[in-house]
Each structure stands twice: as C-alpha cells, then as structure tokens.
Write a protein that holds these residues in place. Structure first.
Motif, PDB file in Angstrom:
ATOM      1  N   ASP A 182       0.836  -1.193   0.000  1.00 33.65           N
ATOM      2  CA  ASP A 182       0.000   0.000   0.000  1.00 33.65           C
ATOM      3  C   ASP A 182       0.872   1.245   0.000  1.00 33.65           C
ATOM      4  O   ASP A 182       2.110   1.167  -0.080  1.00 33.65           O
ATOM      5  N   ARG A 230      -6.333 -11.409   2.542  1.00 32.69           N
ATOM      6  CA  ARG A 230      -5.813 -11.841   1.247  1.00 32.69           C
ATOM      7  C   ARG A 230      -4.994 -10.733   0.620  1.00 32.69           C
ATOM      8  O   ARG A 230      -5.402  -9.565   0.640  1.00 32.69           O
ATOM      9  N   THR A 231      -3.847 -11.072   0.042  1.00 36.78           N
ATOM     10  CA  THR A 231      -3.051 -10.099  -0.701  1.00 36.78           C
ATOM     11  C   THR A 231      -3.550 -10.061  -2.144  1.00 36.78           C
ATOM     12  O   THR A 231      -4.530 -10.724  -2.505  1.00 36.78           O
ATOM     13  N   SER A 232      -2.827  -9.331  -2.983  1.00 32.82           N
ATOM     14  CA  SER A 232      -3.175  -9.240  -4.404  1.00 32.82           C
ATOM     15  C   SER A 232      -2.841 -10.519  -5.162  1.00 32.82           C
ATOM     16  O   SER A 232      -3.250 -10.681  -6.317  1.00 32.82           O
ATOM     17  N   SER A 252     -13.472 -12.283   8.987  1.00 35.98           N
ATOM     18  CA  SER A 252     -13.100 -10.948   8.534  1.00 35.98           C
ATOM     19  C   SER A 252     -12.530 -10.134   9.695  1.00 35.98           C
ATOM     20  O   SER A 252     -12.857 -10.373  10.859  1.00 35.98           O
ATOM     21  N   ASP A 308      -7.060  -7.416   2.019  1.00 38.72           N
ATOM     22  CA  ASP A 308      -8.469  -7.087   2.220  1.00 38.72           C
ATOM     23  C   ASP A 308      -8.864  -7.507   3.633  1.00 38.72           C
ATOM     24  O   ASP A 308      -8.003  -7.901   4.436  1.00 38.72           O
ATOM     25  N   ASP A 309     -10.148  -7.433   3.953  1.00 43.05           N
ATOM     26  CA  ASP A 309     -10.549  -7.728   5.331  1.00 43.05           C
ATOM     27  C   ASP A 309     -10.526  -9.218   5.657  1.00 43.05           C
ATOM     28  O   ASP A 309     -10.805  -9.619   6.794  1.00 43.05           O
ATOM     29  N   ARG A 310     -10.186 -10.047   4.660  1.00 42.75           N
ATOM     30  CA  ARG A 310      -9.979 -11.482   4.933  1.00 42.75           C
ATOM     31  C   ARG A 310      -8.494 -11.819   4.989  1.00 42.75           C
ATOM     32  O   ARG A 310      -8.119 -12.972   5.104  1.00 42.75           O
ATOM     33  N   SER A 327      -0.497  -4.980   1.170  1.00 45.65           N
ATOM     34  CA  SER A 327      -1.910  -4.633   0.997  1.00 45.65           C
ATOM     35  C   SER A 327      -2.776  -5.887   1.109  1.00 45.65           C
ATOM     36  O   SER A 327      -2.544  -6.877   0.411  1.00 45.65           O
TER      37      SER A 327
END
Length: 462
Positions: free
Chosen positions: A292, A304-306, A343, A300-302, A298
C-alpha cells in the motif's frame, strides 16, 4: 530435500514467525498439514524478544522500585534507599525472555512443523527460496503462503542521528549502564512507556514531542493527565520540539538541536518515532504481492493479498501494531484457510500503554465520536474515588467513558490508572455485547477491586 528446479510442495508456507504466523503454523501442523515456517531473526518473534515481554518485565522492575520507595506508606520500613542493580535487572529480563523462547522451541518441535531459521525470498507464484542459517538452500511452494514478517523501529531523517549512535526501542533493551540523563524523541506510546520507566529508575528524562500533545491519538484531557503523571515522576516534557540535528561530543554526551534554536543534552538518546514494515529482500514483486501507499503489504478484510493464495497478517499487513491484534489475525486466517468466511472488518481492538500508572483504551475517543456526529454523554471518575486505589495508595489518574446518548451503548473508554489493562477487557466485552451502560453500572462487582470503578464511573451518568 527437493532439487532447486523442483520446488518442495507443502500445504502451508509461513514467512516470518510473529504471533499470527507461528500460531497458524503450529495449529495447522497439529491438524496434519505439511507446514514449513521460516524465521530470519529470533524464535518467538518481536513481541517475546524485543517488545512486549522484555519491556513489560522492565516496567515491572520500575514499579517494584517505586513500591519499595513507597513502602513506609504501608507501614513497612526498608533500611537504606532502594536502588537499581542493572545486572539483576538484565538477569530478570533475560530470564523471562529466555524461558519463553525455550518454550517456543519445544512447541515448534512438538507441533510437527518444519521450522527453519534463515531468510526467505519469493521467486515466483507461492514459491520461496529459503536459505537456512547453515547455508542450506531449498525451494518451497505452498498451497497457501502467509507473510508475517512484522515491523522494525524507524529512524527519522535527522542529520547526525545515526552517527550519534542513538538507541531505538529494541537497542535500548541491551543497555549495560543506566544513563544519568536520557533524551527521548517521540511522545507516542513507546516513548511515554520508556520515559516513565527510566524516570522511575532514577534517570533524568527529557521527552521531545513534535507538533501537538503527547499521545496524539488520545483525547486532550486524557493526554494532559498522562503528561501530569510523567511530569510528577520527573520527566521534562517539551512539545512542539522538532529535532533539526543531533551531535555526539567527544565526552560522549548527545545534543539534540531543535528547530527553535534551543538544544537538549543527555548521556544517551532514544528515538521512539514509530515502526516500519519488514518487506525488503522478500521479493514480493516476483510473487505478485502489492504494497500500500505506506509500504505495508496490501490486504483485504480477509487478509488476502493481491496474489491468489498468498495472505499477510500482523504488523506487516497494517494491522493495529499489537500482539493481540495479530492473534486475532491468526483466527481469521485459520477460518479462511479451512473454508470459512472470517473478517477483520469492524473488530474492536483494545490496547494498554504501560506507563505508570497505565492507560487502557478501547473504542472511540470522545473526539472521534463527536467528529462522527454522535450525540454522546461522557462519564468521568477520578481514580482517587475508587476504594481499592486508596488502599494501594495509587490514586493518580482518571477514568472516562463515552456513551451513545440515545441507545445507552458504550462507544469507548479511556482508563488511566493502576492495572487498568486488566479492567478494560470488561468494557470491551460489554461493547461487543451491545450492552446498555446501565447493565455494567448495575453489575455486582467484587469490592474492593479496581473493576468496581466501572460501577462508580457509569453511575455518574445516572
């Protein structure tokens, strides 16, 4: 060992052994998964070795010293002035840390995971080259990969700072002499904890904070209370103090020159201006893992990366920088790696600043609640009003709770006083349950205890 052209396939590969990573690795190994975890620095991670555990061991020593100085108030006479024995202090700290590290060695072995001390670098999708400390190299590919490499102390770009040999929050734990004068740059949680600790040890401490108040995330009235307590311990707090240059003289003293032309000279300098993510050398680009704007992985709310099936947890993923937040990340990861839908969204993370006394916080501050347009009621209680505090002769501090004026739900609390880190858990549970503050106000709590202060605090709202 797999050849370098044929990666060894495992169910789970964990890069970095922080709280989330090591907990997940042990849990999944015990469940029968094939697990490899690589750690490049210290068994057990930052918390056990250079953060929570050793610092709180030293805070305990500082509080024991303060209690000895105050023993006469309890009818106990101690001959001679209590003093710090630095060799005993180090032995205490290292004993606590060493015991926990050794326990982790056994836990890792008993779990059945493959634990490697060494470095890791991504070479492609879910594939990592591991170089062990003994020089052995292997390629490992995980069905799922978790990055849990944590953070490291950051140093601001102040001319002369590194050349002066300034301590950071980890290096200071290796001290061999107790400085007569200590300058601390940074009035956040870490800076305030060390300032309080060293002041109780008898060191003359000057705390330099840039723009605004110390503890900038707290309500001004709470920060003022903490500042008053630190001042009473002998800490010289200077706000609006921006360091322009640092010089170490031939006699060993360190001078911080401030933007207003003034200066502060001490025997040692501690820089406590925050931490930065450990991502250098991991080869995250090869794995397709994005960072980020602050340099954290970076997610998500779980979590997980990109990159598919690559996850990140703890400080390196931008989670609140507390071990208990990383522990919650472990639970989220365990659920999501086994078909769940957990989450981090909306989670409630309390924390404690281990000054003396300590500041425990959860939820919204009054400032945050009002900025959100909430109609709130605010409860306040001086610690001197709590019977247990009086019996312990520890009456410094104030408790504060922010309550929704309509629903009666507790939105947040700041408890500044003795042992409040133990009490704030009850507030958090009430908030998680959506309880009306009156349910807590009317709860039958043991007398005399610090927790009884919750009855008294919330009773001020009627």
């Amino acid at each position: 060992m797999a050849g370098m052209n044929a990666p060894e396939e495992v169910d789970l590969l964990v890069v970095g052994g922080g709280k989330a990573g090591k907990s997940l690795a042990m849990d999944r190994a015990k469940a029968g998964w094939s697990v490899v975890m690589v750690e490049r620095d210290k068994i057990g991670g930052t918390c056990i070795n250079v953060a929570c555990i050793p610092t709180k061991a030293l805070v305990g020593s500082a509080r024991a010293l303060e209690a000895a100085r105050s023993a006469e108030a309890f009818g106990v006479r101690i001959e001679g002035a209590p003093e710090v024995d630095l060799a005993l202090l180090r032995r205490h700290k290292e004993g606590v840390v060493g015991g926990m590290v050794e326990a982790h060695r056994h836990l890792f072995a008993d779990s059945g995971m493959d634990f490697v001390m060494g470095s890791a670098e991504f070479t492609g999708e879910r594939t990592v080259r591991i170089t062990a400390d003994d020089g052995a190299t292997r390629l490992v590919r995980g069905r799922d990969v978790v990055i849990n490499t944590g953070t490291t102390p950051s140093m601001p770009p102040v001319p002369g700072l590194r050349e002066a040999g300034a301590w950071d929050s980890e290096a200071i734990l290796r001290l061999r002499t107790l400085p007569r004068r200590l300058t601390v740059i940074g009035g956040g949680y870490i800076g305030c904890e060390f300032a309080s600790m060293f002041a109780l040890f008898g060191t003359a401490v000057t705390l330099l904070q840039g723009p605004g108040q110390i503890l900038p995330r707290e309500d001004p009235d709470i920060a003022e209370q903490v500042a008053a307590a630190l001042t009473a311990q002998g800490v010289d707090i200077r706000t609006g103090a921006r360091a322009e240059r640092v010089d170490r003289a031939a006699d060993g003293t360190v001078t911080v020159v401030l933007a207003d032309g003034s200066s502060v000279t001490g025997d040692e300098l501690l820089v406590a201006t925050g931490r930065e993510p450990v991502t250098a050398g991991l080869g995250l680009e090869a794995a397709g893992v994005e960072l980020d704007e602050r340099g954290y992985v970076s997610v998500d709310d779980r979590l997980r990366t990109s990159a598919p099936h690559v996850w990140a947890a703890g400080d390196v993923a931008g989670s609140p920088q507390f071990t208990h937040a990383s522990w919650h990340d472990f639970r989220v990861l365990r659920a999501n790696l086994t078909g769940g839908e957990a989450s981090t969204a909306g989670r409630l993370v309390p924390y404690t600043v281990f000054t003396t006394p300590e500041l425990a916080r959860v939820g919204l501050t009054e400032t945050e609640a009002r900025e959100q347009g909430r109609d709130v009621r605010v409860a306040r209680l001086p610690v001197a009003a709590i019977p247990r505090a009086k019996t312990l002769h520890e009456t410094t501090g104030v408790w504060k709770a922010v309550v929704d004026a309509g629903s009666g739900e507790i939105l947040g609390a700041a408890l500044f006083g003795p042992e409040t880190g133990e009490v704030v858990a009850a507030v958090q549970m009430a908030m998680l349950g959506g309880l009306d503050y009156r349910r807590v106000r009317d709860a039958v709590i043991t007398h005399p205890t610090q927790a009884e202060g919750l009855n008294l605090l919330l009773d001020t709202l009627g």
